[in-house]
Write a protein that holds these residues in place. Structure first.
Motif, mmCIF file in Angstrom:
data_model
loop_
_atom_site.group_PDB
_atom_site.id
_atom_site.type_symbol
_atom_site.label_atom_id
_atom_site.label_comp_id
_atom_site.label_asym_id
_atom_site.label_seq_id
_atom_site.Cartn_x
_atom_site.Cartn_y
_atom_site.Cartn_z
ATOM 1 N N ALA A 6 0.832 -1.196 0.000
ATOM 2 C CA ALA A 6 0.000 0.000 0.000
ATOM 3 C C ALA A 6 0.871 1.251 0.000
ATOM 4 N N HIS A 7 1.963 1.182 0.748
ATOM 5 C CA HIS A 7 2.895 2.294 0.859
ATOM 6 C C HIS A 7 3.414 2.695 -0.517
ATOM 7 N N ALA A 8 3.745 1.720 -1.333
ATOM 8 C CA ALA A 8 4.288 1.991 -2.664
ATOM 9 C C ALA A 8 3.222 2.550 -3.607
ATOM 10 N N GLN A 9 1.968 2.385 -3.261
ATOM 11 C CA GLN A 9 0.888 2.854 -4.114
ATOM 12 C C GLN A 9 0.399 4.250 -3.751
ATOM 13 N N LEU A 10 0.916 4.819 -2.676
ATOM 14 C CA LEU A 10 0.574 6.187 -2.293
ATOM 15 C C LEU A 10 1.594 7.106 -2.940
ATOM 16 N N ARG A 11 1.121 8.057 -3.718
ATOM 17 C CA ARG A 11 2.068 8.854 -4.493
ATOM 18 C C ARG A 11 1.620 10.292 -4.703
ATOM 19 N N ILE A 12 2.617 11.128 -4.923
ATOM 20 C CA ILE A 12 2.367 12.478 -5.406
ATOM 21 C C ILE A 12 1.940 12.299 -6.858
ATOM 22 N N ASN A 13 0.755 12.746 -7.209
ATOM 23 C CA ASN A 13 0.207 12.450 -8.522
ATOM 24 C C ASN A 13 0.239 13.624 -9.490
ATOM 25 N N GLU A 14 0.032 14.830 -8.967
ATOM 26 C CA GLU A 14 -0.007 16.010 -9.827
ATOM 27 C C GLU A 14 0.226 17.233 -8.946
ATOM 28 N N TYR A 34 -1.373 23.845 -5.955
ATOM 29 C CA TYR A 34 -1.840 22.655 -5.244
ATOM 30 C C TYR A 34 -0.932 21.465 -5.490
ATOM 31 N N VAL A 35 -1.037 20.497 -4.580
ATOM 32 C CA VAL A 35 -0.386 19.198 -4.713
ATOM 33 C C VAL A 35 -1.487 18.166 -4.550
ATOM 34 N N GLU A 36 -1.482 17.160 -5.399
ATOM 35 C CA GLU A 36 -2.486 16.104 -5.337
ATOM 36 C C GLU A 36 -1.809 14.789 -4.966
ATOM 37 N N ILE A 37 -2.378 14.103 -3.979
ATOM 38 C CA ILE A 37 -1.906 12.783 -3.556
ATOM 39 C C ILE A 37 -2.926 11.753 -4.039
ATOM 40 N N HIS A 38 -2.443 10.613 -4.519
ATOM 41 C CA HIS A 38 -3.331 9.555 -5.025
ATOM 42 C C HIS A 38 -3.022 8.237 -4.328
ATOM 43 N N ASN A 39 -4.079 7.572 -3.905
ATOM 44 C CA ASN A 39 -3.960 6.218 -3.364
ATOM 45 C C ASN A 39 -4.279 5.254 -4.496
ATOM 46 N N ALA A 40 -3.262 4.704 -5.138
ATOM 47 C CA ALA A 40 -3.441 3.791 -6.262
ATOM 48 C C ALA A 40 -3.620 2.346 -5.813
ATOM 49 N N PHE A 64 0.068 15.634 7.986
ATOM 50 C CA PHE A 64 -1.312 15.295 7.661
ATOM 51 C C PHE A 64 -2.119 15.058 8.931
ATOM 52 N N PRO A 65 -3.390 15.400 8.905
ATOM 53 C CA PRO A 65 -4.267 15.057 10.033
ATOM 54 C C PRO A 65 -4.647 13.578 9.968
ATOM 55 N N ASP A 66 -5.403 13.131 10.922
ATOM 56 C CA ASP A 66 -5.846 11.733 10.986
ATOM 57 C C ASP A 66 -7.010 11.527 10.016
ATOM 58 N N ILE A 67 -6.668 11.301 8.741
ATOM 59 C CA ILE A 67 -7.681 11.036 7.722
ATOM 60 C C ILE A 67 -7.270 9.796 6.940
ATOM 61 N N ASN A 68 -8.259 9.168 6.336
ATOM 62 C CA ASN A 68 -8.010 8.005 5.484
ATOM 63 C C ASN A 68 -8.167 8.413 4.032
ATOM 64 N N LEU A 69 -7.282 7.920 3.205
ATOM 65 C CA LEU A 69 -7.401 8.097 1.766
ATOM 66 C C LEU A 69 -7.856 6.752 1.217
ATOM 67 N N LEU A 126 10.652 7.719 3.481
ATOM 68 C CA LEU A 126 10.240 8.316 2.219
ATOM 69 C C LEU A 126 9.239 7.410 1.509
ATOM 70 N N VAL A 127 8.109 7.984 1.113
ATOM 71 C CA VAL A 127 7.085 7.263 0.364
ATOM 72 C C VAL A 127 7.196 7.602 -1.121
ATOM 73 N N ASP A 128 7.350 8.890 -1.421
ATOM 74 C CA ASP A 128 7.451 9.341 -2.805
ATOM 75 C C ASP A 128 8.108 10.721 -2.809
ATOM 76 N N GLU A 129 8.784 11.036 -3.896
ATOM 77 C CA GLU A 129 9.412 12.347 -4.019
ATOM 78 C C GLU A 129 9.557 12.712 -5.475
ATOM 79 N N ILE A 130 9.714 13.994 -5.706
ATOM 80 C CA ILE A 130 10.020 14.484 -7.047
ATOM 81 C C ILE A 130 10.846 15.756 -6.917
ATOM 82 N N HIS A 131 11.870 15.839 -7.761
ATOM 83 C CA HIS A 131 12.655 17.062 -7.943
ATOM 84 C C HIS A 131 12.211 17.584 -9.304
ATOM 85 N N PHE A 132 11.740 18.819 -9.352
ATOM 86 C CA PHE A 132 11.237 19.327 -10.624
ATOM 87 C C PHE A 132 11.874 20.661 -10.964
#
Length: 187
Positions: A6-14, A34-40, A64-69, A126-132
């Motif tokens: 599941a960890h590998a499927q959580l990502r910065i998407n856009e 904005y930053v969008e996170i996706h639970n794939a 992050f607060p205590d929320i579920n994606l 680290l779950v996901d990262e991007i250098h842009f």
């Protein structure tokens, strides 16, 4: 094992690092980045104590607060510097009154000149990262939905939704046309 999958499927998407007229945030009514996170993954993931940062030396810059994606869900985080969570009270100049926020607002903004975004789990891993690099005004940068390891530029931003399959690999534009004839009518 499940956690890593599941960890590998959580990502910065856009993300959109230069928003002047694309989409406004529903709380403050401004054209915020904005930053969008996706639970794939196919399972819900708790984001409690996860963090998102633009500084690899400060991985807990925004928690992050205590929320579920939920599985397949997209989460939009407004990068406007307001540092507000869902249910916080804030003054909205757009609405001219105090409001109860309905969205998540990061404590920082994203630089259109290029920088780093990193998503970390509650253990600091680290779950996901991007250098842009430099970003174009009102053009988002996100993952190709059919090839998630490929990043594309999108003229049509899609916060909270799946990215388009139509994107560009680069921001290269044709050069200015060079006309070699005088203006006028020709047979």
């Amino acid at each position: 094992f499940f956690h890593q999958q599941a960890h590998a499927q959580l990502r910065i998407n856009e993300f959109l690092a230069s928003n002047s007229a694309s989409v406004y945030d529903p709380d403050f009514g401004i054209f915020a980045d904005y930053v969008e996170i996706h639970n794939a993954s196919s399972s819900s993931i708790s984001l409690a104590n996860y963090s998102l940062t633009d500084n690899p030396n400060n991985i807990t810059k925004w928690i992050f607060p205590d929320i579920n994606l939920e599985a397949g869900q997209y989460l939009v985080l407004w990068a406007d510097g307001n540092n507000k969570y869902i249910g916080d009270t804030a003054y909205s100049e757009f609405k001219g009154q105090n409001i109860i926020t309905k969205s998540l607002h990061l404590s920082y903004r994203i630089s259109a000149d290029g920088e780093y975004l990193g998503l970390y789990d509650s253990s600091g891993d680290l779950v996901d990262e991007i250098h842009f690099g430099v970003q174009e005004n009102d053009v988002s940068y996100g993952r190709n939905p059919t090839q998630p390891n490929e990043w594309l530029f999108f003229n049509e931003v899609s916060p909270g939704e799946m990215n388009s399959i139509f994107g560009a690999n680069s921001l290269n534009y044709a050069s200015e046309p060079d006309f070699n004839l005088q203006g006028g009518f020709y047979p």
